[in-house]
Design an enzyme around this catalytic site. Structure first.
Site, PDB file in Angstrom:
ATOM      1  CG  PHE A 113      -1.847   1.221   1.213  1.00 46.40           C
ATOM      2  CD1 PHE A 113      -3.056   1.159   0.540  1.00 46.40           C
ATOM      3  CD2 PHE A 113      -1.504   2.408   1.841  1.00 46.40           C
ATOM      4  CE1 PHE A 113      -3.916   2.259   0.500  1.00 46.40           C
ATOM      5  CE2 PHE A 113      -2.345   3.508   1.806  1.00 46.40           C
ATOM      6  CZ  PHE A 113      -3.552   3.436   1.136  1.00 46.40           C
ATOM      7  CG  ASP A 154       5.697   3.783   1.510  1.00 40.71           C
ATOM      8  OD1 ASP A 154       5.771   4.364   2.609  1.00 40.71           O
ATOM      9  OD2 ASP A 154       4.633   3.638   0.893  1.00 40.71           O
ATOM     10  CE  LYS A 204       0.397   5.845   7.784  1.00 38.45           C
ATOM     11  NZ  LYS A 204      -0.988   6.204   8.083  1.00 38.45           N
TER      12      LYS A 204
END
Length: 397
Positions: free
Chosen positions: A136, A221, A250
């Site tokens: 993802f 990532d 985040k």
């Protein structure tokens, strides 16, 4: 349901499956609703609030910056942005930083960078991406196109072309996917939304080796795994290799919108003026907070504590696994990013914990994710495990 939740149902887009909870205040590892109910947060906003809610040092920095400068545009330099870029470079493998607002934007920047770098050095033919199944990377078109879960594609195809898929940890498939047309491979060292699946050392080494062989970029990532979450500042440190490009978001500003793409100088320098941009990327408010976040989470003692807490939680859950093999199938993770795979559907577990006022997430139908603030204490660990065991007891066949 509260009045505010009712209003939300009327006025907000229906693209989220929200619980009927309205949080109005946070403090440390706790969240408080408009009805005064207290919840123990084992989500941290999905690995975002690594330093918990309303951290006093972050609040102070934000207040100070709010009285100085909010925005100028990236036509000029600002002190917080420059200071944060310097800190990120000093603490990582990279040389330069591009700032944006979200993880998906950082991934988009990395994909564009890889294409442009390959184009300038090798020509148009070198344009393909290798991506992993079950991954993802975000929901914008580029990020979605390298996200290896078809459920996110429905209704949005055709996606960006030129992506080759490989199963995680499949060495043979990885080798077969590479050729001279590949410009980059993108991977999460631990697949977060995929159910907390760890890539093996061997697989990551092979990816690095093949990138060097075929002059391709290795993109990590680390949107969910970075900034102390795994017990190291960045998860790539567990593997003894360095990527060419890394995406962060985040936890970078502990809940304020901020993301970063970090890369080596000879790569990122292809982003000349006009090639890429972000209006709000690296705004002074978020960057000021980001500087304080990095100062706190990069402290070796802090990271050792995260690692220890993660090991303690895993040991306790593995004891539950041994006790309830008919309920728990596997426990995996690093630091305070932990996945519990259940033999059964996880929804009843999630719902019962919610009734007990413990917040968790379910990235897969049979996986419960624990990603608490890194500042949680040992009593809170014990309390969560106790509630989890009582929940499992109630679900026994």
């Amino acid at each position: 349901m509260s009045y505010l939740a009712d209003l939300g149902e009327v006025y907000l887009a229906p693209n989220y499956k929200r619980e009927p909870l309205v949080f109005v205040k946070g403090e440390g590892t706790r969240l408080f609703t408009d009805k005064g109910e207290e919840y123990l947060d084992f989500t941290a906003g999905i690995a975002v609030c690594n330093l918990g809610h309303a951290h006093p040092q972050l609040v102070q920095v934000l207040k100070e910056q709010a009285e100085l400068l909010w925005h100028t545009s990236n036509l000029y330099y600002t002190e917080p942005q420059v200071r944060l870029a310097k800190k990120l470079v000093e603490l990582s493998f990279g040389d330069k930083v591009f700032f944006a607002n979200s993880g998906a934007e950082a991934v988009e920047a990395a994909l564009k960078l890889a294409r442009r770098w390959a184009y300038q050095n090798f020509g148009k033919k070198k344009h393909k991406f290798i991506a992993l199944k079950n991954s993802f990377h975000g929901r914008t078109f580029g990020a979605l196109s390298v996200t290896g879960q078809s459920k996110y594609w429905e209704g949005f195809e055709p996606l960006v072309p030129g992506v080759v898929w490989v199963e995680p940890n499949d060495l043979k498939g990885l080798e077969e996917a590479f050729d001279e047309t590949v410009c980059a491979i993108i991977m999460e060292p631990i697949q977060g939304e995929g159910g907390i699946n760890l890539l093996t050392q061997e697989f990551i080494y092979k990816a690095k080796e093949l990138c060097q062989k075929y002059s391709a970029l290795l993109i990590f990532d680390e949107i969910q795994t970075g900034l102390g979450r795994t017990g190291r500042l960045f998860a790539y440190e567990h593997f003894g290799i360095e990527p060419d490009v890394m995406c962060l978001a985040k936890a970078l500003a502990n809940g304020l919108p901020l993301s970063a793409m970090i890369a080596k100088k000879e790569i990122i320098d292809v982003l000349t003026p006009g090639s890429h941009a972000s209006t709000f990327g690296g705004n002074p408010l978020a960057c000021a907070v980001g500087c304080k976040v990095l100062e706190i989470v990069s402290d070796p003692t802090f990271l050792e504590e995260v690692d220890l807490k993660g090991k303690i939680i895993q040991e306790k859950i593995k004891a539950l696994h041994k006790k309830y093999p008919e309920i728990i199938k596997q426990v995996r993770g690093k630091g305070l990013l932990i996945g519990i795979e259940f033999v059964i559907e996880v929804k009843p577990v999630y719902q019962e914990l919610l009734k007990r006022r413990i917040l968790t997430t379910t990235p897969k139908p049979n996986v419960l994710r624990l990603s608490p603030p890194l500042i949680l204490n040992y009593r809170e660990i014990d309390y969560c495990i106790l509630q989890l065991e009582e929940t499992i007891e109630a679900l026994k066949p």
